[in-house]
Design a protein around this motif. Structure first.
Motif, PDB file in Angstrom:
ATOM      1  N   SER A   1      11.556 -31.392 -63.914  1.00 20.05           N
ATOM      2  CA  SER A   1      12.794 -32.679 -63.883  1.00 20.05           C
ATOM      3  C   SER A   1      12.171 -33.308 -65.455  1.00 20.05           C
ATOM      4  O   SER A   1      13.157 -34.069 -66.563  1.00 20.05           O
ATOM      5  CB  SER A   1      12.979 -33.540 -62.936  1.00 20.05           C
ATOM      6  OG  SER A   1      14.054 -34.440 -63.552  1.00 20.05           O
TER       7      SER A   1
ATOM      8  N   TYR B   1      16.049 -34.702 -58.091  1.00 19.28           N
ATOM      9  CA  TYR B   1      14.074 -35.293 -58.347  1.00 19.28           C
ATOM     10  C   TYR B   1      14.243 -36.501 -59.877  1.00 19.28           C
ATOM     11  O   TYR B   1      13.985 -35.659 -60.792  1.00 19.28           O
ATOM     12  CB  TYR B   1      13.800 -33.652 -58.736  1.00 19.28           C
ATOM     13  CG  TYR B   1      13.729 -33.437 -57.562  1.00 19.28           C
ATOM     14  CD1 TYR B   1      12.407 -33.322 -56.972  1.00 19.28           C
ATOM     15  CD2 TYR B   1      14.719 -31.971 -58.299  1.00 19.28           C
ATOM     16  CE1 TYR B   1      12.678 -32.315 -55.937  1.00 19.28           C
ATOM     17  CE2 TYR B   1      14.359 -31.087 -56.638  1.00 19.28           C
ATOM     18  CZ  TYR B   1      13.689 -31.410 -55.439  1.00 19.28           C
ATOM     19  OH  TYR B   1      14.061 -30.486 -55.184  1.00 19.28           O
ATOM     20  N   GLU B   2      14.647 -37.535 -59.547  1.00 17.54           N
ATOM     21  CA  GLU B   2      14.630 -38.688 -60.379  1.00 17.54           C
ATOM     22  C   GLU B   2      13.893 -38.788 -60.677  1.00 17.54           C
ATOM     23  O   GLU B   2      12.420 -39.048 -59.963  1.00 17.54           O
ATOM     24  CB  GLU B   2      15.803 -39.438 -59.795  1.00 17.54           C
ATOM     25  CG  GLU B   2      15.950 -40.710 -60.892  1.00 17.54           C
ATOM     26  CD  GLU B   2      17.068 -41.940 -59.756  1.00 17.54           C
ATOM     27  OE1 GLU B   2      17.259 -42.922 -60.870  1.00 17.54           O
ATOM     28  OE2 GLU B   2      17.007 -42.111 -58.849  1.00 17.54           O
TER      29      GLU B   2
END
Length: 228
Positions: free
Chosen positions: A38, A93-94
């Motif tokens: 990410s 999954y920021e």
């Protein structure tokens, strides 16, 4: 025979406890890999021309469920600068903060432009949605690119707009209608924002709480499911 079984159970329990403790302290390998993917996608999209390396050593914040990755930015003249990035350990999954962007912000110029943006947006929205109590923005510029903020000002990153409205007796349908009107007004001025969030607040026993939020992007088609 019984003693061997008991010892085996104890040994298995100890191993399981150690593995569990390790997972709690260092995170899940699969989640760690996905969090790194990410971050890589974020960096490639945000800084496509940047030469960088993500260090193999990864920190894990088990109290807040985040991974810390160290990103080494390499300049053409060979200077390396390390930036810590925090990524959620849970899907999607920021990436929580862009420390490269934050380190370049001209705080004095950004403070001035933020105050102007907040006044402008509050005045704009109150014409159609007078219940809007406050507006907070996060205008960030790298240098004094403009004497004043205008809706046409393009910043290194589109801004976030946080709004507050007193809930009172509003129904979810009315909150949806207000948010749709707010989105319409922001878009009518072509304001460069990537996300707006309307928080509906109540005061209970002297403390302010938020009962509902409505978040939207400029292009999003809002529905009642977005009032939550």
């Amino acid at each position: 025979m019984k003693k061997k079984i008991i010892y085996s159970v104890i040994a298995f329990s100890l191993i399981a406890a150690i593995v569990f403790a390790y997972m709690q302290m260092s995170g899940n390998t699969t989640d760690k890999h996905k969090a790194k993917e990410s971050l890589e996608a974020f960096l490639q999209q945000t800084y496509p021309d940047m030469d960088y390396e993500i260090k193999r050593s990864v920190g894990y914040g088990w109290t807040d469920g985040t991974y810390q990755f160290n990103v080494v930015k390499k300049d053409p003249i060979g200077v390396e600068t390390t930036y810590p990035f925090y990524v959620s350990a849970l899907e999607p999954y920021e990436v929580y903060s862009d420390t490269i962007h934050e380190s370049n912000i001209d705080k004095e110029a950004s403070e001035k432009l933020n105050a102007e943006a907040e006044r402008y947006i509050l005045t704009l929205l109150k014409e159609k949605v007078p219940q809007v109590d406050s507006v907070v923005t996060d205008v960030g510029v790298y240098n004094k690119v403009a004497e004043e903020w205008t809706p046409q000002l393009k910043t290194p990153k589109p801004i976030t707009i946080i709004l507050e409205i007193e809930k009172g007796d509003l129904t979810k349908e009315q909150m949806l209608q207000q948010s749709q009107e707010i989105q319409k007004q922001l878009n009518s001025k072509s304001i460069d924002y990537h996300l707006a969030e309307v928080g509906y607040s109540s005061v209970i026993n002297g403390e302010e709480t938020y009962d509902y939020y409505v978040s939207f992007t400029p292009e999003q088609e809002l529905t009642i499911k977005d009032v939550n």
